[in-house]
Write an enzyme that holds these catalytic residues in place. Structure first.
Site, PDB file in Angstrom:
ATOM      1  N   SER B  24       0.822  -1.209   0.000  1.00  0.00           N
ATOM      2  CA  SER B  24       0.000   0.000   0.000  1.00  0.00           C
ATOM      3  C   SER B  24       0.856   1.259   0.000  1.00  0.00           C
ATOM      4  O   SER B  24       1.858   1.344   0.712  1.00  0.00           O
ATOM      5  CB  SER B  24      -0.900   0.003   1.239  1.00  0.00           C
ATOM      6  OG  SER B  24      -1.651   1.201   1.275  1.00  0.00           O
ATOM      7  N   GLY B  75       2.295  11.053   4.884  1.00  0.00           N
ATOM      8  CA  GLY B  75       1.187  11.396   5.782  1.00  0.00           C
ATOM      9  C   GLY B  75      -0.155  10.897   5.275  1.00  0.00           C
ATOM     10  O   GLY B  75      -1.198  11.455   5.629  1.00  0.00           O
ATOM     11  N   LEU B  76      -0.127   9.851   4.424  1.00  0.00           N
ATOM     12  CA  LEU B  76      -1.367   9.214   3.969  1.00  0.00           C
ATOM     13  C   LEU B  76      -2.330  10.193   3.313  1.00  0.00           C
ATOM     14  O   LEU B  76      -3.548  10.107   3.499  1.00  0.00           O
ATOM     15  CB  LEU B  76      -2.042   8.487   5.147  1.00  0.00           C
ATOM     16  CG  LEU B  76      -1.261   7.282   5.637  1.00  0.00           C
ATOM     17  CD1 LEU B  76      -1.766   6.809   6.983  1.00  0.00           C
ATOM     18  CD2 LEU B  76      -1.349   6.140   4.629  1.00  0.00           C
ATOM     19  N   ASN B 130      -4.486  -0.416   8.369  1.00  0.00           N
ATOM     20  CA  ASN B 130      -3.168   0.139   8.682  1.00  0.00           C
ATOM     21  C   ASN B 130      -3.160   0.623  10.128  1.00  0.00           C
ATOM     22  O   ASN B 130      -3.616   1.726  10.420  1.00  0.00           O
ATOM     23  CB  ASN B 130      -2.863   1.293   7.731  1.00  0.00           C
ATOM     24  CG  ASN B 130      -1.526   1.943   8.042  1.00  0.00           C
ATOM     25  OD1 ASN B 130      -0.797   1.487   8.924  1.00  0.00           O
ATOM     26  ND2 ASN B 130      -1.214   3.006   7.327  1.00  0.00           N
ATOM     27  N   CYS B 133       0.961   3.037  10.588  1.00  0.00           N
ATOM     28  CA  CYS B 133       1.611   4.127   9.892  1.00  0.00           C
ATOM     29  C   CYS B 133       2.391   4.979  10.875  1.00  0.00           C
ATOM     30  O   CYS B 133       1.839   5.467  11.858  1.00  0.00           O
ATOM     31  CB  CYS B 133       0.604   5.001   9.179  1.00  0.00           C
ATOM     32  SG  CYS B 133       1.436   6.335   8.339  1.00  0.00           S
ATOM     33  N   GLY B 247      11.383  -4.401   1.330  1.00  0.00           N
ATOM     34  CA  GLY B 247      12.574  -4.360   0.472  1.00  0.00           C
ATOM     35  C   GLY B 247      12.673  -5.447  -0.562  1.00  0.00           C
ATOM     36  O   GLY B 247      13.766  -5.736  -1.048  1.00  0.00           O
TER      37      GLY B 247
END
Lengths: 270, 311
Positions: B24, B75-76, B130, B133, B247
């Site tokens: 996401s 910051g979404l 989520n 975050c 990653g």
């Protein structure tokens, strides 16, 4: 005019790469697909190296394109561009391009003022060529720290009706910032539109001067980018219509839409 | 050769055609990448975070490159669930790929409002919550770092949706397996991990943090060993499937996560490096299995565990 062809990943080869001024290089890339599709003011997102410890691509304005080649002027500012400066002819890279919303030349433009500060010449080569093709009388105001860092002068001499320069040290042209020239040229040349690229405080100042003279102004903004294709929201620019992405909504914006106070690194750190 | 490998995996009630999906926030709402790859090749599409109300995101600079990785503090930023359902979902829903919508929140109520709204959309196959975050002062961090808070939000969301529910875990905790068990107990169908690791860079010329918000989330190959370790710990602690990420740049990396116990994997930062990265991971993973005589990709899951049959 500004949309260009669909972007794609293209494997490209370095044709030549040379230092043209202190800390500035000019690289020519063999990139037939992108070169035929790109429009003035668009950019490419270049993967300089694989298996390096810097993994992200770097966005570069394309100065000129033709004959299957892309010409890029770049400043050595960090790891990526240091590695780029060492690339030799034959080196293979890949680029996503063409990307972004480029320069729009308003219908009926008879006279344009192009303002470039330092590496702000980056997206201006294709623009002045296009203006010349359209029969637009173009004046260039070019600024640099010193005479030896006034870049790509032959391209501008060929495509502009008038060229005025300013240098910080007075080694050529007017001593001082290019904004001094802009103020005079707005009053004397009466351009229909101003195109500007360079350090953000300079762009902000030029946008303000253009606005004061009632002249439309387009700016090409530089932002850090990760994806380059509109997904990651790294490169946002504050506008009157909310946050826009420099990579797909820009990098060229109507200066009147920009909220300069919130936009960019310089503003954030001022 | 590759056609002999069964690449299908199951996450909750979803059967995915292969175990590879975007992380996401690295794939927009899918459409941005559709010029580069066929979304129908993917196991699923996981959207950017979609919150109950519009979120403006953080100030710039929002990104800083780091050795083999990057820090972000976006910051979404998102236009909110109504705008998502009106503008982004219809296009995505007509693609033949399961759509998993990521949902952040500042409060339990935020999560519930967004999930209730998304639950009404036929185009939504699953929800990824989520709770991790690291970018927002009042945001997900508190949920993701305590078993009680993580359980509370899972319970509240579970009550309003029957869709496949994935809880995305924060790595910024001392015992990630404990959090995983807490959300599993409240009905999560799967867990995904890791979200980004909190990190920071300082500009040594300006004597200031590089990011406007100071801290950001670290992603990219730099975090992969941490992510593999956490997937290993969580997969051994819960019965629900684990979606592993952190990653992944190529098929070998994806295989590493599956061998550690992940049933599926997500590709994040690599999408920025190469918009075609996921297709290469899918094809490469298939070839990886085929070359080893592995008939089903699920045979990789947890195959590196001490009790697993060595190949």
């Amino acid at each position: 005019m500004c949309a260009g062809g669909k972007p794609a990943v293209e494997n490209i080869t370095v044709v030549s790469n040379a230092r043209v001024a202190r800390g500035v290089g000019r690289i020519v890339l063999d990139a037939p697909r992108t070169a035929s599709a790109i429009r003035p003011g668009q950019f490419i997102h270049l993967r300089i190296a694989r298996d390096a410890d810097f993994i992200l691509r770097r966005p570069f304005s394309v100065f000129r394109a033709g004959g299957g080649k892309l010409e890029i002027l770049y400043q050595v500012v960090g790891t990526g561009t240091r590695v780029l400066a060492e690339a030799v002819p034959g080196a293979e890279m890949d680029a996503i391009g063409p990307l972004g919303h480029g320069w729009e030349i308003p219908e009926g433009t008879a006279h344009a003022l192009v303002v470039a500060g330092g590496l702000g010449v980056g997206p201006m080569g294709m623009l002045v060529e296009q203006l010349a093709r359209l029969g637009v009388a173009t004046t260039l105001a070019q600024g640099a720290p010193s005479a030896d860092r006034l870049l790509a002068r032959e391209v501008f001499a060929e495509n502009c009706r008038r060229v005025e320069v300013a240098t910080d040290d007075g080694s050529e042209g007017r001593q001082g910032f290019v904004t001094v020239l802009v103020e005079e040229l707005l009053a004397s040349d009466l351009p229909d539109v101003v195109f500007v690229c360079g350090p953000e405080p300079m762009q902000r100042a030029v946008a303000g001067l253009a606005s004061a003279h009632g002249v439309p102004c387009r700016v090409s903004l530089e932002r850090l980018m990760a994806c380059g294709i509109g997904a990651c929201l790294t490169c946002v620019v504050s506008t009157r219509d909310g946050k826009k992405r420099a990579c797909v909504d820009g990098p060229v914006f109507d200066a009147a839409d920009i909220i300069w106070e919130q936009a960019g690194t310089e503003a954030a750190r001022a | 050769m590759s056609s002999h490998v069964d690449m299908r995996v199951r996450i909750g009630s979803l059967e995915l055609r292969n175990p590879v999906m975007p992380a996401s926030g690295t794939f927009g709402s899918g459409r941005e990448y559709s010029e580069f790859l066929d979304l129908e090749r993917l196991g699923a599409v996981v959207t950017k975070g979609v919150s109950a109300d519009p979120w403006p995101g953080n100030d710039s600079p929002r990104m800083a490159e780091t050795p083999s990785g990057m820090l972000n503090s976006i910051g979404l930023q998102n236009p909110g669930v109504e705008a998502f359902c009106a503008n982004d979902l219809p296009w995505l829903a007509q693609c033949d790929v399961p759509v998993i919508v990521n949902v952040p929140g500042h409060s339990v109520d935020d999560y519930v409002v967004a999930c209730e709204r998304l639950d009404r959309e036929d185009g939504v196959a699953g929800l990824e919550i989520n709770i991790s975050c690291p970018n927002l002062d009042a945001g997900g961090l508190a949920f993701g770092t305590s078993c009680a808070a993580a359980a509370e939000v899972t319970r509240a969301v579970r009550a309003v949706t029957g869709r496949t529910l994935i809880v995305k875990l924060s790595p910024n905790v001392s015992d990630v397996a404990e959090i995983a068990r807490a959300v599993e107990a409240e009905g999560a169908d799967a867990v995904s991990l890791i979200n980004t690791l909190l990190g920071m860079r300082i500009d040594t010329r300006a004597f200031r943090p590089v990011l406007a918000r100071g801290v950001g989330g670290l992603s990219g190959p730099a975090v992969r060993p941490v992510a593999v370790r956490m997937v290993w710990e969580v997969a051994r602690a819960v019965a629900v499937p684990v979606i592993g990420m952190g990653g992944i740049m190529n098929a070998e990396d994806a295989a590493e996560f599956m061998l550690a116990g992940a049933t599926a994997v997500a590709v994040g930062t690599a999408n920025f490096v190469d918009p075609l990265a996921m297709v290469e991971v899918i094809d490469g993973l298939e070839a990886f299995c085929a070359s080893r005589g592995i008939k089903r990709v699920t045979e990789l899951v947890g195959a590196a565990w001490p009790n697993a049959t060595a190949r």
